[in-house]
Design an enzyme around this catalytic site. Structure first.
Site, mmCIF file in Angstrom:
data_model
loop_
_atom_site.group_PDB
_atom_site.id
_atom_site.type_symbol
_atom_site.label_atom_id
_atom_site.label_comp_id
_atom_site.label_asym_id
_atom_site.label_seq_id
_atom_site.Cartn_x
_atom_site.Cartn_y
_atom_site.Cartn_z
ATOM 1 N N CYS A 99 26.589 40.166 54.668
ATOM 2 C CA CYS A 99 26.381 40.786 53.351
ATOM 3 C C CYS A 99 27.742 40.940 52.687
ATOM 4 O O CYS A 99 28.613 41.655 53.209
ATOM 5 C CB CYS A 99 25.700 42.147 53.485
ATOM 6 S SG CYS A 99 25.661 42.999 51.883
ATOM 7 N N CYS B 132 28.612 44.575 51.693
ATOM 8 C CA CYS B 132 29.138 45.379 52.813
ATOM 9 C C CYS B 132 30.413 44.774 53.386
ATOM 10 O O CYS B 132 31.124 45.441 54.118
ATOM 11 C CB CYS B 132 28.139 45.467 53.955
ATOM 12 S SG CYS B 132 26.595 46.275 53.558
#
Ligand code: MSP
Length: 470
Positions: A126, A129
């Site tokens: 991700c 993140c």
């Protein structure tokens, strides 16, 4: 001379700062001011995390070349922190030469310990993140925080033998009960280290942006691995003399980044045979209607707007007082205004104004010494900012009570000037004590009050410390 080294996280520059970012910086600033006032040599470091893929995406979206984009945004962040008078000593940018040197030295040291190996990686990544996510942690195929589908990445990566340090980490937790705070963060990390921790990939093959991996420039150093090392860079590592400030006395972080700071970072330091930080403290989130304020969710509160409406100390007061450090809580402009009116305008503002009005009228050349009834150092040192402010506001209420009870205006009317002076001396001593205790928490307010108290003759304030808002 004692030293005190305190850090904030370094911030991604893919958007402007919001009030959640300001929170850590204000708390760190309180600690830095406090220890400076105690006579310690303080290093407060903050800065920006520039080697992130998120920044690359933001630059593309803005149509600006990445280097130019991070240059501009680093300036925006620096100016924001200057605007809220954060007294940082260093503002690190991770695209700097010094930082690259520190990262290379660290990788070399870890490689020399035999802790880095080349392996295959396949997984979900991700970008929001900047982290690989396990399939079990996805919800309907999406990251639960960013609500986006992760990228599938398959490539050769360098890995750090994090699992080699499992026992050593657990021993550190056991022997240093204060190393990871609060208790909730400590417990989460103990279970992560015991049950979940795996070796981590510390390089990316695909990335063009980022610090090159030593001895293999087909890889970039993984951004989190590079970012953590900023804390060493600012001490001058690996040049001699860095030991003067290292290890950090306090890493202040948000609770979303504990795994990196409380497991991976100490293991990296162990691998490089460097001392571990004394304390890592994870605070909670400011939320809006229960949702974390975040730039990617786009509901950020811009500190610039708040500063148009309120003096800086009012915002500091609200951030530090509203929720115990470590907990989550809603940021509410309504609550900010309520606290402003009742605790700042009517509370401290009114106490100072009514006292000095009485002094100016009756005994402007009065002599007094600072009182000692209040000392909030220990609360500050325990990061209990809300308790420190609560104690100070109890003292404000007590002093208001003294005036209400002794009625100096009646003493004046009755010609009891000795008694009148004694009462005002004790209230002034209390206010001087309060202003001293506020120096780290609300520095502008402390300075204004001290200016008023040191005038001779003493005069009532020309304008209120905090003018009420309707
Ligand atoms: N770049 C990494 C940190 C690297 S440190 C070696 C990062 N950056 S960030 O910009 O996304 O977040 C920086 C800090 O801001 C984190 O500690 C995060 O918890 C904090 N906050 C972001 N939003 C917040 C709130 N709404 N409330 C409180 N803190 C918040 O993570």
């Amino acid at each position: 001379m004692a030293k005190y080294f305190i850090t904030t996280p370094i911030y991604y520059v893919n958007a402007r700062p919001h009030v959640g970012h300001m929170y850590t910086a204000v708390a760190a600033d309180v600690m830095a001011r406090h220890y400076r006032n105690q006579g310690s040599e303080v290093l407060l470091s903050t800065g920006v995390d520039e080697n992130s893929q998120k920044n690359v995406e933001a630059a593309e979206k803005a149509g600006i070349p990445i280097q130019k984009y991070v240059d501009q945004m680093a300036q925006v962040w620096k100016e924001s922190f200057d605007g809220i008078q954060i007294t940082y000593d260093t503002f690190i940018r991770t695209t700097s030469k010094e930082h690259e040197t520190a990262v290379h030295a660290m990788v070399d040291a870890m490689q020399a310990r035999g802790d880095i190996y080349l392996g295959d990686y396949q997984g979900y990544y991700c970008v929001g993140c900047e982290e690989f996510i396990a399939e079990k942690d996805l919800s309907e195929g999406k990251c639960t925080i960013h609500k986006t589908e992760p990228k599938v990445i398959q490539e050769k990566n360098y890995f750090f033998k994090l699992t080699k340090y499992r026992d050593a980490l657990l021993a550190w937790y056991k022997n240093s009960p204060d190393a990871v705070r609060p208790e909730s963060a400590r417990n989460k990390m103990l279970s992560y280290i015991t049950d979940e921790m795996q070796d981590i990939s510390i390089s990316r093959q695909a990335g063009k942006w980022g610090i090159r991996f030593p001895q293999d420039d087909s890889h970039a150093v993984y951004v989190w691995f590079d970012a953590l090392i900023n804390y060493l860079t600012v001490t001058g590592y690996p040049s001699q003399g860095y030991e003067k400030m290292w290890p950090a006395d306090l890493h202040l972080i948000g609770k979303d980044i504990i795994k990196f700071h409380c497991a991976i970072w100490p293991a990296m330091l162990m691998s490089a045979e460097l001392p571990l930080p004394n304390t890592i403290f994870a605070h909670g989130f400011f939320t809006i209607n229960g949702e974390k304020i975040s730039k990617s969710l786009g509901d950020a509160i811009d500190p610039r707007d708040l500063l148009k409406d309120y003096p800086l100390d009012a915002i500091r007061y609200y951030l530090l007082r509203e929720i115990p450090f470590g907990n989550d809580g809603d940021f509410s402009v309504v609550r900010l205004k309520e606290r402003f009116n009742s605790e700042l305008a009517n509370g401290i503002g009114n106490l100072v104004s009514r006292t000095l009005t009485l002094v100016e009228k009756n005994c402007p050349n009065i002599a007094f010494v600072k009182g000692q009834s209040l000392d909030v150092s220990s609360h500050i040192e325990h990061l209990a900012f809300d308790k420190a402010l609560t104690d100070i506001w109890h003292e404000i209420a007590r002093l208001d009570g003294v005036i209400d009870e002794k009625k100096p205006w009646e003493l004046a009317k009755a010609g009891k000037s000795d008694e009148l002076e004694t009462v005002l001396q004790s209230v002034l001593a209390g206010i001087a004590n309060i202003s001293h205790e506020l120096e780290a928490l609300l520095p502008e307010t402390a300075e204004s009050i001290q200016g008023l108290l040191s005038a001779s003759p003493i005069k009532k304030p020309a304008e209120p410390l905090f003018a009420r808002k309707d």
